[in-house]
Design a protein around this motif. Sequence first.
Motif, PDB file in Angstrom:
ATOM      1  N   VAL A 111      38.239  42.491  36.900  1.00 21.86           N
ATOM      2  CA  VAL A 111      38.711  41.500  35.935  1.00 21.86           C
ATOM      3  C   VAL A 111      39.766  42.140  35.038  1.00 21.86           C
ATOM      4  O   VAL A 111      39.542  43.209  34.458  1.00 21.86           O
ATOM      5  CB  VAL A 111      37.550  40.967  35.073  1.00 21.86           C
ATOM      6  CG1 VAL A 111      38.058  39.980  34.022  1.00 21.86           C
ATOM      7  CG2 VAL A 111      36.511  40.291  35.958  1.00 21.86           C
ATOM      8  N   GLU A 112      40.917  41.508  34.924  1.00 20.13           N
ATOM      9  CA  GLU A 112      41.961  41.991  34.019  1.00 20.13           C
ATOM     10  C   GLU A 112      41.588  41.581  32.598  1.00 20.13           C
ATOM     11  O   GLU A 112      41.342  40.403  32.329  1.00 20.13           O
ATOM     12  CB  GLU A 112      43.319  41.396  34.391  1.00 20.13           C
ATOM     13  CG  GLU A 112      44.455  41.857  33.491  1.00 20.13           C
ATOM     14  CD  GLU A 112      45.787  41.193  33.805  1.00 20.13           C
ATOM     15  OE1 GLU A 112      46.737  41.402  33.030  1.00 20.13           O
ATOM     16  OE2 GLU A 112      45.870  40.460  34.819  1.00 20.13           O
ATOM     17  N   ILE A 113      41.544  42.549  31.705  1.00 19.83           N
ATOM     18  CA  ILE A 113      41.143  42.276  30.330  1.00 19.83           C
ATOM     19  C   ILE A 113      42.254  42.698  29.383  1.00 19.83           C
ATOM     20  O   ILE A 113      42.643  43.862  29.328  1.00 19.83           O
ATOM     21  CB  ILE A 113      39.832  43.003  29.982  1.00 19.83           C
ATOM     22  CG1 ILE A 113      38.703  42.530  30.907  1.00 19.83           C
ATOM     23  CG2 ILE A 113      39.461  42.740  28.516  1.00 19.83           C
ATOM     24  CD1 ILE A 113      37.441  43.324  30.802  1.00 19.83           C
ATOM     25  N   LYS A 114      42.763  41.737  28.652  1.00 24.59           N
ATOM     26  CA  LYS A 114      43.798  41.965  27.651  1.00 24.59           C
ATOM     27  C   LYS A 114      43.180  41.734  26.280  1.00 24.59           C
ATOM     28  O   LYS A 114      42.463  40.744  26.066  1.00 24.59           O
ATOM     29  CB  LYS A 114      44.961  40.992  27.877  1.00 24.59           C
ATOM     30  CG  LYS A 114      46.018  41.003  26.792  1.00 24.59           C
ATOM     31  CD  LYS A 114      46.868  42.267  26.841  1.00 24.59           C
ATOM     32  CE  LYS A 114      47.991  42.192  25.811  1.00 24.59           C
ATOM     33  NZ  LYS A 114      48.819  43.435  25.807  1.00 24.59           N
ATOM     34  N   THR A 115      43.418  42.640  25.351  1.00 22.93           N
ATOM     35  CA  THR A 115      42.838  42.493  24.016  1.00 22.93           C
ATOM     36  C   THR A 115      43.929  42.416  22.956  1.00 22.93           C
ATOM     37  O   THR A 115      44.971  43.083  23.066  1.00 22.93           O
ATOM     38  CB  THR A 115      41.893  43.659  23.684  1.00 22.93           C
ATOM     39  OG1 THR A 115      42.614  44.895  23.737  1.00 22.93           O
ATOM     40  CG2 THR A 115      40.726  43.696  24.659  1.00 22.93           C
ATOM     41  N   GLY A 131      33.367  37.051  37.529  1.00 21.97           N
ATOM     42  CA  GLY A 131      34.604  37.354  38.249  1.00 21.97           C
ATOM     43  C   GLY A 131      35.806  36.535  37.834  1.00 21.97           C
ATOM     44  O   GLY A 131      36.629  36.141  38.677  1.00 21.97           O
ATOM     45  N   ALA A 132      35.945  36.272  36.529  1.00 21.05           N
ATOM     46  CA  ALA A 132      37.156  35.598  36.047  1.00 21.05           C
ATOM     47  C   ALA A 132      38.375  36.453  36.379  1.00 21.05           C
ATOM     48  O   ALA A 132      38.300  37.682  36.430  1.00 21.05           O
ATOM     49  CB  ALA A 132      37.060  35.373  34.538  1.00 21.05           C
ATOM     50  N   GLY A 133      39.494  35.790  36.593  1.00 22.55           N
ATOM     51  CA  GLY A 133      40.696  36.537  36.943  1.00 22.55           C
ATOM     52  C   GLY A 133      41.224  37.368  35.792  1.00 22.55           C
ATOM     53  O   GLY A 133      41.532  38.553  35.936  1.00 22.55           O
ATOM     54  N   LYS A 134      41.314  36.745  34.613  1.00 20.06           N
ATOM     55  CA  LYS A 134      41.868  37.442  33.456  1.00 20.06           C
ATOM     56  C   LYS A 134      41.213  36.910  32.189  1.00 20.06           C
ATOM     57  O   LYS A 134      41.038  35.706  32.021  1.00 20.06           O
ATOM     58  CB  LYS A 134      43.384  37.234  33.378  1.00 20.06           C
ATOM     59  CG  LYS A 134      44.060  37.928  32.206  1.00 20.06           C
ATOM     60  CD  LYS A 134      45.553  37.683  32.223  1.00 20.06           C
ATOM     61  CE  LYS A 134      46.268  38.418  31.081  1.00 20.06           C
ATOM     62  NZ  LYS A 134      47.744  38.185  31.117  1.00 20.06           N
ATOM     63  N   LEU A 135      40.849  37.831  31.308  1.00 17.66           N
ATOM     64  CA  LEU A 135      40.342  37.474  29.991  1.00 17.66           C
ATOM     65  C   LEU A 135      41.295  38.011  28.932  1.00 17.66           C
ATOM     66  O   LEU A 135      41.728  39.167  29.003  1.00 17.66           O
ATOM     67  CB  LEU A 135      38.950  38.057  29.743  1.00 17.66           C
ATOM     68  CG  LEU A 135      37.771  37.523  30.558  1.00 17.66           C
ATOM     69  CD1 LEU A 135      36.486  38.209  30.112  1.00 17.66           C
ATOM     70  CD2 LEU A 135      37.641  36.016  30.418  1.00 17.66           C
TER      71      LEU A 135
END
Length: 335
Positions: free
Chosen positions: A95-99, A46-50
């Motif tokens: 979880v917000e995931i930015k790539t 449950g990380a906030g953002k990756l």
Amino acid sequence: MERYDRQVRFAGFGESGQEKLSNTAIMVMGAGALGTHAAELLTRMGAGKLIVIDMDIVELTNLHRQTLYTEEDVRLMKPKVEALKEKLQQINNDVEIKTLNTELNSQNIVGILQEHQPDIVIDAMDHFEIRFLVNEACHKLDIPWVYGAAVGSKGSVYAIDYEGPCLKCLMATMPATGESCEINGVLPPVTTQTAGLEVSEVIRFLSGEGFSRKLITVDTFGMNYKTMNINALKDDDCIVCGQHKYEHLEKETFRPVQSNCGRVFTLRFDDSIFNAEMNGEVIKENRFVKFINYDGYEMTLFNDGRMNVYGLDGMEEAEALYREITEGLPVNQHQ
């Protein structure tokens, strides 16, 4: 909190640790074996953002050790970051995931860190040169980061903050986990354990315990586990953390021909080559990459102008091929 009940019940982490994790932005540099395992763990927790950075596509030889990727990803030649994001969102859509499908280098690493402002960085790269850049960039911007490396059956982890010894301080005592994976191979269990230890350091940090201040080494075949307290290794005269000089960041690191793991070489051209007519047969393609058969060579051409060529016997052959391709291109379509 019900979803994370079992980890919250651990007293050292608890609800406060979970709340901190859910509000933390973590950058994972690399989406290979270490990066995929670390990203999966953090997503499940449950990380906030990756923010995940990688420049490669999924290949068949990745599947034995890089989690979540599938044979379908290989068939479609998906960029690792895109394939990983799809799987991670199916695991935990909160979880917000930015790539970032890009190559890290001395010209862009500081800008990327400043733009995305991670609270902590996990190193999941596959060669030492880029880690010197990570060390300098994170120290310059005062961002804590966790070094991790795995090759053969051996892995090493060391978490670095602004106060403790940096990677440059430790270089004389670092274990031999910078060896060639072509020569030494790599066993999947060591990548899993190494990534797990990296995430453990992150969890300690976010829980208020701070980093362990230990250089941790594991050997999954020899069944050995060692730790070394590194506080005494702080070098007050270290060029990075002592003198605040960033030589790797300040020098030009571009190389038109670069040797990678195995008999793979990267040739770099201007990105316009992706749409240019060149000799060779395009076997498969999508908007990110083309797989080409060129005069008996198999090569992967990326839309940023990078070209991975497989099965070359050395730098001399790679440089000759680079000249041959360059001479066949219109002017200004090579770096």
